[in-house]
Write a protein that holds these residues in place. Structure first.
Motif, PDB file in Angstrom:
ATOM      1  N   GLY A 186      50.829  -0.300 -38.606  1.00 30.55           N
ATOM      2  CA  GLY A 186      51.124  -0.619 -37.220  1.00 30.55           C
ATOM      3  C   GLY A 186      52.505  -0.140 -36.812  1.00 30.55           C
ATOM      4  N   ILE A 187      52.924   1.009 -37.339  1.00 27.87           N
ATOM      5  CA  ILE A 187      54.229   1.592 -36.995  1.00 27.87           C
ATOM      6  C   ILE A 187      54.034   2.464 -35.766  1.00 27.87           C
ATOM      7  CG2 ILE A 187      56.167   2.963 -37.825  1.00 27.87           C
ATOM      8  CD1 ILE A 187      55.771   0.398 -39.397  1.00 27.87           C
ATOM      9  N   TRP A 188      54.680   2.088 -34.689  1.00 23.66           N
ATOM     10  CA  TRP A 188      54.497   2.761 -33.409  1.00 23.66           C
ATOM     11  C   TRP A 188      55.835   3.204 -32.824  1.00 23.66           C
ATOM     12  CZ3 TRP A 188      51.317  -1.836 -30.906  1.00 23.66           C
ATOM     13  CH2 TRP A 188      50.071  -1.917 -31.523  1.00 23.66           C
ATOM     14  N   ILE A 189      55.748   4.089 -31.818  1.00 22.40           N
ATOM     15  CA  ILE A 189      56.827   4.256 -30.827  1.00 22.40           C
ATOM     16  C   ILE A 189      56.408   3.388 -29.652  1.00 22.40           C
ATOM     17  CG2 ILE A 189      58.230   5.868 -29.508  1.00 22.40           C
ATOM     18  CD1 ILE A 189      57.074   8.148 -31.155  1.00 22.40           C
ATOM     19  N   HIS A 190      57.232   2.460 -29.249  1.00 24.53           N
ATOM     20  CA  HIS A 190      56.840   1.564 -28.159  1.00 24.53           C
ATOM     21  C   HIS A 190      58.035   1.278 -27.253  1.00 24.53           C
ATOM     22  CE1 HIS A 190      58.802  -1.941 -29.963  1.00 24.53           C
ATOM     23  NE2 HIS A 190      58.147  -1.740 -31.103  1.00 24.53           N
ATOM     24  N   VAL A 191      57.796   0.476 -26.223  1.00 20.54           N
ATOM     25  CA  VAL A 191      58.825   0.163 -25.231  1.00 20.54           C
ATOM     26  C   VAL A 191      59.905  -0.714 -25.869  1.00 20.54           C
ATOM     27  CG1 VAL A 191      59.303  -0.951 -23.022  1.00 20.54           C
ATOM     28  CG2 VAL A 191      57.174   0.357 -23.333  1.00 20.54           C
ATOM     29  N   ASP A 192      61.145  -0.348 -25.636  1.00 20.17           N
ATOM     30  CA  ASP A 192      62.276  -1.085 -26.215  1.00 20.17           C
ATOM     31  C   ASP A 192      62.421  -2.453 -25.544  1.00 20.17           C
ATOM     32  OD1 ASP A 192      64.810  -0.629 -28.007  1.00 20.17           O
ATOM     33  OD2 ASP A 192      65.544  -1.565 -26.163  1.00 20.17           O
ATOM     34  N   HIS A 193      62.671  -3.477 -26.371  1.00 20.37           N
ATOM     35  CA  HIS A 193      62.858  -4.831 -25.845  1.00 20.37           C
ATOM     36  C   HIS A 193      64.304  -5.294 -25.961  1.00 20.37           C
ATOM     37  CE1 HIS A 193      62.567  -5.837 -30.126  1.00 20.37           C
ATOM     38  NE2 HIS A 193      61.367  -5.257 -30.141  1.00 20.37           N
ATOM     39  N   GLY A 194      65.201  -4.358 -26.299  1.00 22.14           N
ATOM     40  CA  GLY A 194      66.618  -4.686 -26.331  1.00 22.14           C
ATOM     41  C   GLY A 194      67.131  -5.138 -27.674  1.00 22.14           C
ATOM     42  N   GLY A 195      66.373  -4.887 -28.724  1.00 21.17           N
ATOM     43  CA  GLY A 195      66.819  -5.292 -30.059  1.00 21.17           C
ATOM     44  C   GLY A 195      66.058  -4.546 -31.137  1.00 21.17           C
ATOM     45  N   PRO A 196      66.377  -4.830 -32.407  1.00 17.70           N
ATOM     46  CA  PRO A 196      65.721  -4.154 -33.530  1.00 17.70           C
ATOM     47  C   PRO A 196      64.221  -4.468 -33.576  1.00 17.70           C
ATOM     48  CG  PRO A 196      67.647  -5.411 -34.252  1.00 17.70           C
ATOM     49  CD  PRO A 196      67.391  -5.795 -32.847  1.00 17.70           C
ATOM     50  N   THR A 197      63.506  -3.654 -34.327  1.00 21.05           N
ATOM     51  CA  THR A 197      62.052  -3.802 -34.441  1.00 21.05           C
ATOM     52  C   THR A 197      61.666  -4.265 -35.848  1.00 21.05           C
ATOM     53  OG1 THR A 197      61.597  -1.576 -35.256  1.00 21.05           O
ATOM     54  CG2 THR A 197      61.869  -1.835 -32.866  1.00 21.05           C
ATOM     55  N   GLN A 198      60.364  -4.509 -36.027  1.00 17.03           N
ATOM     56  CA  GLN A 198      59.826  -4.844 -37.341  1.00 17.03           C
ATOM     57  C   GLN A 198      59.754  -3.613 -38.252  1.00 17.03           C
ATOM     58  OE1 GLN A 198      58.621  -7.897 -38.467  1.00 17.03           O
ATOM     59  NE2 GLN A 198      58.962  -9.042 -36.573  1.00 17.03           N
ATOM     60  N   GLY A 199      59.833  -2.429 -37.671  1.00 16.50           N
ATOM     61  CA  GLY A 199      59.728  -1.179 -38.420  1.00 16.50           C
ATOM     62  C   GLY A 199      59.366  -0.007 -37.527  1.00 16.50           C
ATOM     63  N   CYS A 200      59.080  -0.321 -36.253  1.00 16.36           N
ATOM     64  CA  CYS A 200      58.736   0.704 -35.275  1.00 16.36           C
ATOM     65  C   CYS A 200      59.989   1.399 -34.752  1.00 16.36           C
ATOM     66  CB  CYS A 200      57.978   0.075 -34.104  1.00 16.36           C
ATOM     67  SG  CYS A 200      56.396  -0.691 -34.555  1.00 16.36           S
ATOM     68  N   VAL A 201      59.759   2.372 -33.879  1.00 19.91           N
ATOM     69  CA  VAL A 201      60.826   3.016 -33.106  1.00 19.91           C
ATOM     70  C   VAL A 201      60.592   2.643 -31.644  1.00 19.91           C
ATOM     71  CG1 VAL A 201      61.744   5.221 -32.295  1.00 19.91           C
ATOM     72  CG2 VAL A 201      61.128   4.933 -34.704  1.00 19.91           C
ATOM     73  N   SER A 202      61.635   2.236 -30.929  1.00 25.23           N
ATOM     74  CA  SER A 202      61.455   1.826 -29.536  1.00 25.23           C
ATOM     75  C   SER A 202      62.372   2.617 -28.606  1.00 25.23           C
ATOM     76  CB  SER A 202      61.713   0.321 -29.379  1.00 25.23           C
ATOM     77  OG  SER A 202      63.030  -0.018 -29.745  1.00 25.23           O
ATOM     78  N   LEU A 203      61.813   2.946 -27.435  1.00 23.37           N
ATOM     79  CA  LEU A 203      62.518   3.670 -26.383  1.00 23.37           C
ATOM     80  C   LEU A 203      62.351   2.911 -25.071  1.00 23.37           C
ATOM     81  CD1 LEU A 203      61.134   7.264 -27.144  1.00 23.37           C
ATOM     82  CD2 LEU A 203      63.410   6.427 -27.741  1.00 23.37           C
ATOM     83  N   SER A 204      63.184   3.209 -24.106  1.00 26.40           N
ATOM     84  CA  SER A 204      63.040   2.566 -22.802  1.00 26.40           C
ATOM     85  C   SER A 204      61.675   2.900 -22.208  1.00 26.40           C
ATOM     86  CB  SER A 204      64.148   3.025 -21.863  1.00 26.40           C
ATOM     87  OG  SER A 204      63.945   4.378 -21.482  1.00 26.40           O
ATOM     88  N   GLU A 205      61.208   2.048 -21.282  1.00 24.24           N
ATOM     89  CA  GLU A 205      59.898   2.270 -20.660  1.00 24.24           C
ATOM     90  C   GLU A 205      59.847   3.624 -19.956  1.00 24.24           C
ATOM     91  OE1 GLU A 205      56.905   0.230 -17.345  1.00 24.24           O
ATOM     92  OE2 GLU A 205      58.470  -0.980 -18.329  1.00 24.24           O
ATOM     93  N   GLU A 206      60.935   4.002 -19.308  1.00 22.38           N
ATOM     94  CA  GLU A 206      60.978   5.302 -18.625  1.00 22.38           C
ATOM     95  C   GLU A 206      60.793   6.448 -19.610  1.00 22.38           C
ATOM     96  OE1 GLU A 206      64.059   7.975 -15.872  1.00 22.38           O
ATOM     97  OE2 GLU A 206      64.633   5.984 -16.579  1.00 22.38           O
ATOM     98  N   ARG A 207      61.451   6.347 -20.747  1.00 21.06           N
ATOM     99  CA  ARG A 207      61.336   7.418 -21.750  1.00 21.06           C
ATOM    100  C   ARG A 207      59.955   7.431 -22.386  1.00 21.06           C
ATOM    101  NH1 ARG A 207      64.873  10.151 -19.249  1.00 21.06           N
ATOM    102  NH2 ARG A 207      67.027   9.487 -19.515  1.00 21.06           N
ATOM    103  N   MET A 208      59.352   6.248 -22.546  1.00 21.76           N
ATOM    104  CA  MET A 208      57.999   6.207 -23.094  1.00 21.76           C
ATOM    105  C   MET A 208      57.015   6.909 -22.157  1.00 21.76           C
ATOM    106  SD  MET A 208      57.698   5.001 -26.114  1.00 21.76           S
ATOM    107  CE  MET A 208      55.907   4.953 -26.051  1.00 21.76           C
ATOM    108  N   ARG A 209      57.156   6.657 -20.865  1.00 21.01           N
ATOM    109  CA  ARG A 209      56.281   7.340 -19.903  1.00 21.01           C
ATOM    110  C   ARG A 209      56.496   8.856 -19.983  1.00 21.01           C
ATOM    111  NH1 ARG A 209      53.887   4.835 -15.550  1.00 21.01           N
ATOM    112  NH2 ARG A 209      54.217   6.726 -14.333  1.00 21.01           N
ATOM    113  N   GLU A 210      57.743   9.253 -20.067  1.00 14.71           N
ATOM    114  CA  GLU A 210      58.048  10.684 -20.166  1.00 14.71           C
ATOM    115  C   GLU A 210      57.422  11.292 -21.417  1.00 14.71           C
ATOM    116  OE1 GLU A 210      62.027  13.583 -20.318  1.00 14.71           O
ATOM    117  OE2 GLU A 210      62.214  11.470 -19.757  1.00 14.71           O
ATOM    118  N   LEU A 211      57.518  10.571 -22.515  1.00 17.99           N
ATOM    119  CA  LEU A 211      56.964  11.065 -23.782  1.00 17.99           C
ATOM    120  C   LEU A 211      55.444  11.183 -23.698  1.00 17.99           C
ATOM    121  CD1 LEU A 211      58.279  11.844 -26.478  1.00 17.99           C
ATOM    122  CD2 LEU A 211      57.733   9.553 -27.324  1.00 17.99           C
ATOM    123  N   LEU A 212      54.803  10.183 -23.095  1.00 23.53           N
ATOM    124  CA  LEU A 212      53.345  10.212 -22.974  1.00 23.53           C
ATOM    125  C   LEU A 212      52.879  11.390 -22.125  1.00 23.53           C
ATOM    126  CD1 LEU A 212      52.614   6.410 -22.527  1.00 23.53           C
ATOM    127  CD2 LEU A 212      51.799   7.856 -24.396  1.00 23.53           C
TER     128      LEU A 212
END
Length: 251
Positions: free
Chosen positions: A204-230
């Motif tokens: 379950g390692i994903w690139i997902h929307v950043d929530h302002g802190g560290p993750t369980q093991g994923c990589v997170s980006l801002s919602e705007e950047r996630m839309r751009e990436l998609l």
């Protein structure tokens, strides 16, 4: 009269001899500009310039570069600040021409990774992000498809609640996700829980929307950047993610 003419005749003969020699010298000299032994007209042509090698992605060492498939034309490079750090930077690179190599297309973007940093042997619940090069083949999220080129699975099951490690709300973190092909089967929804390496190796390692802190093991980006990436990740370009701390990626 004969005595007077003889010296004059002799002078005429001598004058003609001088003129004749001079004329001969002029006639036998090479015309100006003609190629001679010292001319550069017959010099060898200049050697061809050395071919320029394809551009490489900065910061990647030979071992890391060797893991990137030849078929890959897009690479999201996530570079951690340190092996135990949970902050990182992401840059999207593209290579449309193998002879020219890689060029930056978007970024750098601030990102988060696992709470405890990075590992080259990820285990479930170790709170570290796996180091390596992984394919990006599937996307999804709680929100409607924004126009993703990757297969997109819109599901209410992507909803999440609770708090992160810093007490920040997690709501909306999975509004957009791109599955990282670590310990999963490519070509299925990011929600699929099949673990080819076994459950103990995590998943379950994903690139997902950043929530302002560290993750369980994923990589997170801002919602705007996630839309751009998609909108830009293209399956025909066989996109990959190259991820790890700076020292690991430089190997």
């Amino acid at each position: 009269m004969s005595l007077l003419r003889r010296p004059y005749a002799l002078l005429v003969v001598l004058f003609l001899l001088v003129i004749g020699c001079s004329a001969g010298a002029v006639q036998t000299s090479a015309p100006r500009g003609a190629a001679g032994p010292e001319s550069t007209a017959a010099a060898s042509p200049s050697p061809s310039p050395e071919p320029v090698p394809p551009r490489e992605i900065p910061g990647l060492g030979p071992d890391t570069r060797a893991q990137i498939p030849d078929s890959a034309r897009q690479a999201v490079v996530v570079t951690g600040e340190g092996p135990d750090a949970n902050r990182s930077t992401a840059v999207l690179y593209t290579r449309d021409d193998l002879a020219l190599g890689w060029r930056p297309e978007a970024g750098p973007w601030p990102a988060h990774n696992g709470m405890e940093g990075w590992t080259d042997f990820h285990m479930a619940d170790d709170l570290r992000s796996p180091i390596g090069v992984f394919g990006l083949t599937d996307a999804g999220g709680r929100l409607a498809d924004p126009g993703a080129l990757l297969p997109y699975d819109e599901q209410p099951r992507f909803a999440v609640s609770g708090e992160g490690f810093l007490g920040e709300p997690l709501e909306g973190s999975f509004d957009y996700v791109v599955a990282i092909n670590y310990n999963r089967i490519p070509g299925v929804s990011p929600l699929d829980r099949t673990r080819p390496l076994g459950e103990e190796r995590g998943g379950g390692i994903w690139i997902h929307v950043d929530h302002g802190g560290p993750t369980q093991g994923c990589v997170s980006l801002s919602e705007e950047r996630m839309r751009e990436l998609l909108l830009v990740l293209d399956p025909v370009k066989y996109p990959v993610i190259v991820m790890g701390d700076a020292a690991a990626l430089a190997a």
